[in-house]
Design an enzyme around this catalytic site. Structure first.
Site, PDB file in Angstrom:
ATOM      1  N   SER A  85      -9.732   1.034   3.090  1.00 14.64           N
ATOM      2  CA  SER A  85      -8.839   1.948   2.184  1.00 14.64           C
ATOM      3  C   SER A  85      -7.707   1.097   1.372  1.00 14.64           C
ATOM      4  CB  SER A  85      -8.284   2.963   2.959  1.00 14.64           C
ATOM      5  OG  SER A  85      -7.522   2.265   4.009  1.00 14.64           O
TER       6      SER A  85
ATOM      7  N   SER B 169      -9.591  -1.465   7.147  1.00 19.58           N
ATOM      8  CA  SER B 169      -9.462  -1.155   5.715  1.00 19.58           C
ATOM      9  C   SER B 169      -8.515  -2.355   5.186  1.00 19.58           C
ATOM     10  CB  SER B 169      -8.510   0.013   5.829  1.00 19.58           C
ATOM     11  OG  SER B 169      -9.049   1.021   5.842  1.00 19.58           O
TER      12      SER B 169
ATOM     13  N   LYS C 186       0.871  -1.041  -0.085  1.00 19.33           N
ATOM     14  CA  LYS C 186       0.076  -0.017  -0.112  1.00 19.33           C
ATOM     15  C   LYS C 186       0.871   1.119   0.153  1.00 19.33           C
ATOM     16  CE  LYS C 186      -4.123   1.672   2.811  1.00 19.33           C
ATOM     17  NZ  LYS C 186      -4.722   1.266   3.967  1.00 19.33           N
TER      18      LYS C 186
END
Lengths: 475, 96
Positions: free
Chosen positions: A155, A179, A80
């Site tokens: 996310s 997330s 990420k």
């Protein structure tokens, strides 16, 4: 070429070790997919091609010379874009950091590289990890790999999508309130949030420090357990990382003893999609058939979780994001204005709508006259939630629930209704607030084929039970 | 209780966000909605609850005070939008 997209991390390492394929070939294929299918999904912000090929060559040289290779040798991994990797952009999905290149590696990166893994790219995400749909990125939304008009969840949407699509067998996201688990559920992959302090956060850009956890995503349980084993444990550079004697997860996935599993009635109340409920009920009946016992439990504070979270997390975020001031890194908007206006202009144009909304909310609940009513009150309710879990785990090994109230929703469906978006995290937030581990397991699907995840939650540092129950359901 | 536009302007100032009038209006509405949801916490009886933060490592973490290599100055400065060899540059702080 072997069928790369279907290979597990274990398969890849084995094929490289036995010289059926080279690490360079594997990594080139992963990068090719990232540039084509990954681009179509908008899953990547940066492809780390130069270093990835160099790392792959190192693995191939080791194999040729007969030197020992690491447990993730030649395995392509995506990170990420809020995890620092030297010399590559670390944007956090934000305009304010769209030129920020960290000068150091996260401890996660150091540990992955020392296991001979290959980092192939940095994935798209909701800005500063704030969002449940990956629509809040400066780089645009990520698409759900199987349903392109739907969100991948957030996310960590880019990380979940890249694993589901077969671009990488493993990826890391970060969790603050769900997330990784929620996108894992929406994309049909495994996602595990470790106990608070399970994986070092050195090099992870902070959002809400009392819940943030780096969390792995995989397509099978053995890979998930292997990568967690490589990356978990105490790190002197993160004083919140815990010195726990982690078991040898990948070699302890089989379990003979039966589990006692709690069914919390609050997770099956109003708002739960009937198709999601049906999948969880099917899972319960399969485990019952296999001899595991279930008891009905109650976690009465569950429905207060979202309210607690949207005080605690924005409050901490408003403090953590104060560092983005146009001085040390990132964007600066100024002209000839004085310092305070430079801060205000930089932040107003550098942050997107959701980040500003949360900074405003967090600043308000911490402001003079409101601190006790909001932040202290929320911290007390959070403590009640933690105690509830502690009490329940005296009687059960695991708690079963849905991961998310619905399967993947449409792009655009909730973006104009912040509260509706926040409520999509109602089932993942409690474990985050309590600091305990939880996993989302891809188990069934809706009638139109959208993946549905089942969540198991365990007591602190009982990740082993999560891997073991996941392994039972995989078989 | 709905937030006033003045309150939201004050929060924006505290948060160092130079928002537009349209943003102030939008956040006045949105924060009011979110806060009215959050207000349900007031109904929870928290009398006598001590915040223990036990999910965070319970004991202090120390290390020996021994110098270790740190980031070279040039590396620490390299992401700054305005800098020289030794310093971050910022706009004037004190007025004329």
């Amino acid at each position: 070429m072997l069928d790369y997209k279907k290979m597990s991390a274990t398969d890849i390492r084995e094929a490289i070790a036995t010289r059926k394929v080279t690490a360079v070939e594997i990594v080139q294929e992963s990068i090719r997919l990232a540039k084509t299918e990954g681009k179509e999904l908008n899953a990547f912000v940066t492809i780390c091609e130069d270093k990835a090929l160099t790392q792959a060559k190192v693995v191939d040289d080791k194999v040729k010379s007969g030197a020992p290779i690491g447990s993730l040798a030649g395995v392509p991994i995506a990170l990420k874009d809020n995890i620092s990797y030297t010399d590559y952009l670390c944007s956090c999905g934000s305009h304010i950091l769209d030129k920020y290149v960290p000068p150091y590696d996260a401890t996660l990166v150091t540990r992955l590289l020392s296991a001979d893994a290959v980092i192939i790219g940095k994935t798209n995400m909701d800005e500063f990890a704030m969002g449940s749909s990956n629509e809040n990125s400066y780089y645009g939304p990520v698409k759900n790999p199987r349903f392109p008009d739907r969100v991948p969840g957030g996310s960590s949407g880019g990380s979940a999508a890249s694993v589901a699509q077969g671009i990488v067998p493993l990826a890391f996201g970060s969790e603050t309130g769900g997330s990784v688990r929620q996108p894992a559920s929406f994309c049909g992959v495994y996602g595990m949030k470790p106990s608070y302090g399970g994986i070092s956060r050195y090099g992870l850009v902070a959002f809400a420090s009392s819940t943030d956890q780096i969390s792995p995503i995989a397509r099978n349980v053995a890979d998930l357990a292997t990568v967690f084993k490589v990356t978990c444990g105490r790190d002197p550079r993160d004083s919140t990382s815990v010195a726990f004697d982690h078991p040898d997860y990948p070699n302890r996935l089989e379990r003979k003893e039966k589990f006692t599993i709690g069914i919390p009635r609050e997770y099956f109340a109003e708002g739960l999609d009937p198709e999601v409920n049906a999948v969880v009920q099917k899972c319960i009946s399969e485990l019952k058939k296999a001899g595991h016992s279930f008891i009905d439990i109650s976690l009465p504070m569950t429905d207060k979780g979202v309210a607690v979270y949207y005080i605690v997390a924005p409050a901490e975020a408003s403090a953590n994001l104060a560092r983005f001031d146009g001085v040390k890194y990132g964007l600066r908007k100024s002209g000839d204005k004085e310092l305070a206006d430079m801060y205000g202009d930089t932040r107003a144009s550098g942050f997107g709508a959701e980040v500003k909304r949360r900074i405003m909310l967090g600043t308000y609940v911490l402001s003079s006259g409101y601190y006790d009513a909001y932040y202290i009150k929320a911290s007390k309710v959070r403590e009640l939630m933690r105690c509830e879990f502690e009490e329940v785990f005296r009687a059960v090994d695991l708690i079963i629930s849905p991961t998310a109230p619905t399967p993947a929703f449409r792009i655009g469906e909730k973006i104009d209704d912040p509260l509706a978006m926040y409520l999509s995290d109602a089932y993942t937030i409690p474990a985050s607030l309590a600091g305990i581990p939880a996993i989302s397991i891809p188990y069934g699907s809706a009638s139109d084929g959208r993946p549905i995840g089942v969540q198991f939650t365990a007591g602190g540092f009982n990740e082993l039970a999560l891997f073991q129950v996941a392994k039972m359901m995989e078989q | 209780m709905p937030l006033s536009k003045e309150q939201v302007e004050h929060i924006a100032k505290l948060a160092r966000l130079n928002l537009t009038p349209a943003e102030i209006e939008k956040y006045t509405h949105e924060l009011t909605v979110i806060l009215s949801y959050i207000d349900q916490l007031q109904t929870v009886n928290t009398e006598g609850v001590e915040v223990q933060n036990q999910f965070i490592t319970a004991e202090n973490v120390f290390r020996e005070d021994v110098p270790e290599p740190s980031l070279p100055r040039s590396e620490a400065l390299r992401n700054a939008p305005d800098r020289d060899e030794e310093y971050f540059h910022v706009p004037r702080v004190i007025g004329d």
